[in-house]
Design an enzyme around this catalytic site. Structure first.
Site, PDB file in Angstrom:
ATOM      1  N   ARG A  34     -14.283  24.853  20.774  1.00  0.00           N
ATOM      2  CA  ARG A  34     -15.365  24.058  21.364  1.00  0.00           C
ATOM      3  C   ARG A  34     -16.634  24.889  21.522  1.00  0.00           C
ATOM      4  NH1 ARG A  34     -17.065  21.702  26.654  1.00  0.00           N
ATOM      5  NH2 ARG A  34     -17.646  19.525  26.296  1.00  0.00           N
ATOM      6  N   ILE A  60     -22.071  16.163  23.948  1.00  0.00           N
ATOM      7  CA  ILE A  60     -20.703  16.413  23.521  1.00  0.00           C
ATOM      8  C   ILE A  60     -19.832  16.019  24.706  1.00  0.00           C
ATOM      9  CG2 ILE A  60     -21.020  18.885  24.074  1.00  0.00           C
ATOM     10  CD1 ILE A  60     -18.835  19.567  22.067  1.00  0.00           C
ATOM     11  N   SER A  61     -18.850  15.159  24.471  1.00  0.00           N
ATOM     12  CA  SER A  61     -18.066  14.599  25.576  1.00  0.00           C
ATOM     13  C   SER A  61     -17.271  15.674  26.313  1.00  0.00           C
ATOM     14  CB  SER A  61     -17.092  13.540  25.052  1.00  0.00           C
ATOM     15  OG  SER A  61     -17.774  12.574  24.305  1.00  0.00           O
ATOM     16  N   GLN A  62     -16.908  15.309  27.536  1.00  0.00           N
ATOM     17  CA  GLN A  62     -16.065  16.147  28.394  1.00  0.00           C
ATOM     18  C   GLN A  62     -14.679  16.292  27.745  1.00  0.00           C
ATOM     19  OE1 GLN A  62     -15.594  13.908  31.936  1.00  0.00           O
ATOM     20  NE2 GLN A  62     -14.100  15.316  32.830  1.00  0.00           N
TER      21      GLN A  62
END
Ligand code: SAH
Length: 217
Positions: A34, A60-62
C-alpha cells in the site's frame, strides 16, 4: 523486522479482529504494498487504517473498507471481476491477488495512467484497464461474477447489475455525496436482484461521463 512490517502486521491483526476472516483477503492485503500507492507526503500513514488523498481530488480507500468489500464479493481464483473507479489502483491490486482477472474502469485519464504504470511495475498482468464512464460498465467483457463500485452512486447503477452473471455479486456504495451512503450487496437471481445493506460508508461521488483534462479538481 522493519518498522513498516510491524505496522503492517498490526493492521492485518486489527482487520481480523473486525471480522475480516477470509484468509485470501487478509493475505492479499498483506502482499499488496500500500505504501507504493499512497502519495509520498502520506507515506508514514500507508499502513494506518485510514483513507488518504491521491491526485485529482480523489482518495485511496481505508484498508478496512477495501478488505470488507473484497470479502463481500466472495472471490475465488476463477472469478472475473469488474471494478468501477480505479483511482490509485490499490483496490484493483488486492482483487488481482485473489481473482483470475480484473477489469477496471476510471474516468480520469491521468489517474489511470499512473495506476497502469504501477500494475506494470508490480507485474499484475491480470488487470485490464479502460478509460471511460464506469456507469456503462464494460459490456464487451460481461458477464462478471463480481462487480465492485468504489465511488458512491446516487441511484442504483442498473447497467452494471445487468452485467452480472447468474448468482453474481455487486458491492456498491449507494447514496449522494455528503449524505448518508450505504454499502449494498446485490446478488443476481435470474432477472431480479437480492439486495442486502452492509455498512454505512463515505465515498467520493460516481459522476457521469469521462474526465476532461482541465476539469476543476
Ligand atoms: N478504488 C480506488 C479508490 C477510488 S476513489 C483505489 O483503490 O484507490 C473513486 C474513483 O472513482 C476516483 O478515481 C474517480 O475518478 C472514479 N470515478 C468517479 N466516477 C467515475 C465514473 N463514472 N467512471 C469511472 N470512474 C469514476
Amino acid at each position: 523486522m522493519s518498522h513498516d512490517d510491524a505496522r503492517k502486521i498490526r493492521l492485518i491483526m486489527s482487520l481480523r479482529g473486525r471480522g475480516i476472516t477470509d484468509p485470501a483477503v487478509l493475505g492479499a492485503l498483506e502482499r499488496v504494498p500500500r505504501d507504493q500507492f499512497v502519495d509520498p507526503a502520506f507515506l508514514d500513514q500507508a499502513w494506518e487504517d485510514r483513507a488518504l488523498p491521491i491526485a485529482s481530488g480523489q482518495t485511496i480507500s481505508q484498508p478496512f473498507i477495501v478488505a470488507f468489500m473484497t470479502q463481500a464479493l466472495q472471490l475465488t481464483d476463477r472469478t472475473k471481476v469488474l471494478e468501477i473507479g480505479t483511482g490509485s489502483g490499490y483496490q484493483a491490486a488486492v482483487l488481482a491477488k485473489i481473482a483470475r482477472r480484473v477489469y477496471t474502469v476510471e474516468r480520469h485519464a491521468e489517474l489511470l495512467r499512473r495506476a497502469q504504470a504501477m500494475f506494470d511495475r508490480l507485474k499484475l498482468h491480470n488487470i485490464h484497464t479502460r478509460h471511460g464512464d464506469g456507469w456503462k460498465g464494460w459490456p464487451e467483457q460481461a458477464p462478471f461474477e463480481a462487480i465492485i463500485v468504489t465511488a458512491a452512486a446516487p441511484e442504483v447503477p442498473q447497467e452494471l447489475l445487468d452485467q452480472l452473471s447468474e448468482g453474481g455479486r455487486m458491492v456498491a456504495p449507494i447514496g449522494s455525496a455528503g449524505n448518508a451512503q450505504r454499502l449494498v450487496r446485490f446478488v443476481r437471481e435470474g432477472e431480479s436482484f437480492h439486495e442486502e445493506p452492509l455498512l454505512d460508508v463515505r465515498f467520493v461521488p460516481l459522476v457521469h461521463g469521462v474526465g476532461v483534462p482541465n476539469e476543476a479538481r
